[in-house]
Design an enzyme around this catalytic site. Sequence first.
Site, PDB file in Angstrom:
ATOM      1  N   PHE A  95      -4.228   4.929  10.253  1.00 61.10           N
ATOM      2  CA  PHE A  95      -2.733   4.359  10.122  1.00 61.10           C
ATOM      3  C   PHE A  95      -1.662   5.012  10.695  1.00 61.10           C
ATOM      4  CE2 PHE A  95      -5.427   2.252   6.687  1.00 61.10           C
ATOM      5  CZ  PHE A  95      -5.297   0.768   7.396  1.00 61.10           C
TER       6      PHE A  95
ATOM      7  N   SER B  39      -8.704   4.497   6.285  1.00 63.36           N
ATOM      8  CA  SER B  39      -9.315   3.816   5.643  1.00 63.36           C
ATOM      9  C   SER B  39     -10.885   3.872   6.119  1.00 63.36           C
ATOM     10  CB  SER B  39      -8.734   2.411   5.753  1.00 63.36           C
ATOM     11  OG  SER B  39      -8.097   2.101   4.842  1.00 63.36           O
TER      12      SER B  39
ATOM     13  N   GLU C 161       0.633  10.481   1.901  1.00 60.09           N
ATOM     14  CA  GLU C 161       2.299  11.698   1.534  1.00 60.09           C
ATOM     15  C   GLU C 161       2.053  12.329   0.498  1.00 60.09           C
ATOM     16  OE1 GLU C 161       1.656   8.152   2.513  1.00 60.09           O
ATOM     17  OE2 GLU C 161       3.389   7.268   3.467  1.00 60.09           O
TER      18      GLU C 161
ATOM     19  N   GLU D 171      -4.122  -3.225   4.645  1.00 62.69           N
ATOM     20  CA  GLU D 171      -4.079  -2.712   2.920  1.00 62.69           C
ATOM     21  C   GLU D 171      -5.272  -2.792   2.356  1.00 62.69           C
ATOM     22  OE1 GLU D 171      -1.551  -4.488   4.084  1.00 62.69           O
ATOM     23  OE2 GLU D 171       0.049  -3.368   3.768  1.00 62.69           O
ATOM     24  N   SER D 172      -6.232  -1.553   2.780  1.00 58.56           N
ATOM     25  CA  SER D 172      -7.428  -1.921   2.151  1.00 58.56           C
ATOM     26  C   SER D 172      -8.965  -2.077   2.571  1.00 58.56           C
ATOM     27  CB  SER D 172      -7.539  -1.668   0.976  1.00 58.56           C
ATOM     28  OG  SER D 172      -6.273  -0.974  -0.121  1.00 58.56           O
TER      29      SER D 172
ATOM     30  N   HIS E 100      -9.591   5.629   0.656  1.00 56.85           N
ATOM     31  CA  HIS E 100      -8.571   5.052   1.808  1.00 56.85           C
ATOM     32  C   HIS E 100      -7.348   6.222   0.732  1.00 56.85           C
ATOM     33  CE1 HIS E 100     -10.210   0.783   2.225  1.00 56.85           C
ATOM     34  NE2 HIS E 100     -10.454   1.088   0.793  1.00 56.85           N
TER      35      HIS E 100
ATOM     36  N   PHE F  47       5.062   4.096  -0.905  1.00 56.50           N
ATOM     37  CA  PHE F  47       3.713   3.389  -0.810  1.00 56.50           C
ATOM     38  C   PHE F  47       2.754   3.708  -2.422  1.00 56.50           C
ATOM     39  CE2 PHE F  47      -0.671   1.971   0.567  1.00 56.50           C
ATOM     40  CZ  PHE F  47       0.379   0.738   1.097  1.00 56.50           C
TER      41      PHE F  47
ATOM     42  N   CYS G   9      -3.507  -2.553  -1.476  1.00 58.18           N
ATOM     43  CA  CYS G   9      -2.730  -1.947  -2.037  1.00 58.18           C
ATOM     44  C   CYS G   9      -1.653  -2.305  -1.792  1.00 58.18           C
ATOM     45  CB  CYS G   9      -3.516  -0.110  -2.100  1.00 58.18           C
ATOM     46  SG  CYS G   9      -3.126  -0.294   0.077  1.00 58.18           S
TER      47      CYS G   9
END
Lengths: 355, 355
Positions: free
Chosen positions: A242, A248, A267, A86-87, A263, A30, A101
Site C-alpha cells: 500500500f 496485505s 508505522e 482494508e484487509s 496484514h 491507523f 481494519c
Amino acid sequence: MSTSTLSDGSLNEGTFAAEDVPGVIDDYFFEGAEKLLEVWFDKNQDGAASLRNIPYSELVGMLDIAHCHILHSKSNECMDSYVLSESSMFVSDFRIILKTCGTTRLLHTIGRILHLAKIYCNMDNVISVFYSRKNFVHPERQLYPHSSFETEVDYLEQHFTGGSAYCIGPQRQNCWFLYTMVAPQAVFPFPDHTLEILMNGLPEDVLSVFNPSVSKDGKDCRMKSAINTILPPDIIIHEELFSPCGYSLNGLIPHSDHYITIHVTPEPDFSYVSFETNQNALNLSEQMLKVLEIFRPNKFLLTIFSNELSHEGKEVQKNLWGLKIPGCRRTNLQFLELPNETLVYVQFERVENMK
Amino acid sequence: MSTSTLSDGSLNEGTFAAEDVPGVIDDYFFEGAEKLLEVWFDKNQDGAASLRNIPYSELVGMLDIAHCHILHSKSNECMDSYVLSESSMFVSDFRIILKTCGTTRLLHTIGRILHLAKIYCNMDNVISVFYSRKNFVHPERQLYPHSSFETEVDYLEQHFTGGSAYCIGPQRQNCWFLYTMVAPQAVFPFPDHTLEILMNGLPEDVLSVFNPSVSKDGKDCRMKSAINTILPPDIIIHEELFSPCGYSLNGLIPHSDHYITIHVTPEPDFSYVSFETNQNALNLSEQMLKVLEIFRPNKFLLTIFSNELSHEGKEVQKNLWGLKIPGCRRTNLQFLELPNETLVYVQFERVENMK
C-alpha cells in the site's frame, strides 16, 4: 455517539491506549487491529446454493456499506479470495469470512450478507457466527457500533439469538473480544481449526520492508521479509503493497477452502501485524514459530480454535499450552470450551531485546 | 449514580435478571450473591504483627462502613472467624477475608482495612488482593461502586496498582468477575487453594429447612439439611438461622487457617447458596459432590484456585475439568493462568428435574 457516553468497555480500551501510544488524539493514526466476522450457513437447507453465486456487484455494494472495497481477487475450486482496501474477504460455498481494519464498519454488512444469502443462495439459516477482535488502541475513533464491544454485541444480537460474548485476557490491558453463536442444530462433521497471531510493537528493521521506498511491490515485500518461507510451495497468492505503506497477502491452499492471510501496519508508532490461517498443509506449530521469528513483536497474542475432529488444531493447542519463547514472558493463558470447539488463548511480551 | 449512567457491565447483569427473576423492581428481593475480598499482607515486613491484633471495636467500625455487623465469633490458634449480619469474615495473622451479601458496600472498607493494618500491625505492604463475585441479579439496586464491575475495578485501582480484571464466563449470561493483584515480590511458599460453589434455583424442599417455621435454630438447619455430613468431625462451628429466613455457617478446621463457610438465601424466587472452603481435611472433590447433592441447584458455578504447591487444589482442578454430573449439562469451562496460581471455572445447568 459521543465519547462521554461510551461504555466502560471502550474506556478501558482507551486506558490501554493512553499508556502505550505516543502522540495526541489529532496525530495521524491507523487502527491495524481487525474486526473479524465469520458466518456459516446451513448447507442442508432445502435448495441451498453456494454463496459464490452472489454476483460481484453485490459484494461490491456490501463492502461499500463497511467503507472498504475490493482491490483484486483469486479463486480455487472451493473459495474466492479478495484483498480489500482494508484487509480481506474469503467466500466459500457456505462460509463467508470478512476481516476489516481501520475505522471500517464491518458489522453494518451483516444485514446485507443475510439478504444476499437469501436471494441468491436460498439460505436463511445461519448455523454459526464468530465475531472477534483485539482491544482497539483508539476505540473512540471507531464508528458505531465499533467503539465498544458492548455496542458491538448489542448490534450482533439484533441479528442473531443465542450467542455468547466473552472478554479473554485482562479487561484493562491487552485483551481479545469474542462473540460466538452456534445454532443447536449445527453439525460440523469435518476437522476445523483457526490460528490467529496478533502482534504489536515490531522492530523498525522488520517494518521498513513494507514501504514503497524499500520494496517495489507486494512480491518484493514477501521475499525481503521472508514471509515467502512460511508459505506452502503450491499456494495461490495475491498481495498488495500500500501507499504510503502497509502490506496485505491472501493465500489459497489448492483444492481446499484453506487460506492464509497476513496484514501489516508498519508505522513504528502503532505497528501491528496479523497472521491468520485454517490450513494444515504445513506443520502449524512450526509455522507459528516462524511467523514470530520473522516479525519479532514486543507483544503478541495467539488464539487457536479447534473442533474435536481437528488433530492439527488439538496439537497446536497442546503446544501453545506449554510454549516457551526465548526472550519472552507469557502474561496470560486461557482455555475456553465452546459448544462445538475449544479455544486456547495466550499472550506474551518480550523481556529481552532481540534486535 | 443513576441507572441511566451505569456501564454496560451492569446493564448486562440487568439483562440476565430480566429473564430469570419474576416480579417487578419494587417486589421484595435479596441479593444473595456475595462480594468477596481477600487481602494478604507481607509478613516479612520489618516489625509486622498479626492482623488479629486489631481491636474488636475497630473491626466493628470497619464493618459499619460496609453496612453490616458481627453476630458472633469463634477462634482457633490461627484465625478469628466472624458470622456477620450479611455473610462472614475471617482474620488470620496476615490475611483478611471479607464476604458480604445483600447491598453491603464491601469495597468501602478497603481504606479502613489498610489503615488498621498499618497502625495496629505495622504493615503497609499488600502482596495480594482478590476481589470476586458472581453477576448480580439486580445490579441497579447496589450502592456505589457495586452496581457494575467496571466501577468496582475503578475503585480497587484507587487503592492498588498492577492488578488485572477478568470476566469469566459469558458476559451477558451467568458469569463471574475477578480482580486480582499480586505484588512482584509476593512469595507463597505453602500450598494454597480455594474452592467456591455458587448455586441458584434450589428445590423448595431443600430451601424450606432454612426457615424458623421449619427449623428451630442453626444447628437444626445443619442437621435437617445434611450439611453436617459434609463437615470434618473436629470442625469448630458457629452458625445462624436468620429471621424471616436464611442461614450462615462458619467452620474452622483446628490448628490451621482453613475454613468452611456456607450461606443460604432460601426465598424460592431468588434462592442462592454459596459454599467456600480452603480446607484439605476431607477429600475436596467428594465434598464438592456432596454439596451439590444436598442443595440440588438448577444452575451453579464452581471455581477452584490452586497454587503450584497444592496437590489437593491441582487434583480438584483436574477433577472439575472432566466432571460429569448426572442430570446436568456443562455450559462453560474456562482455565486461567494467574501470576501465582491457576483457576478452573465451570458452569452447569440442570437439564433433568431431580426432585
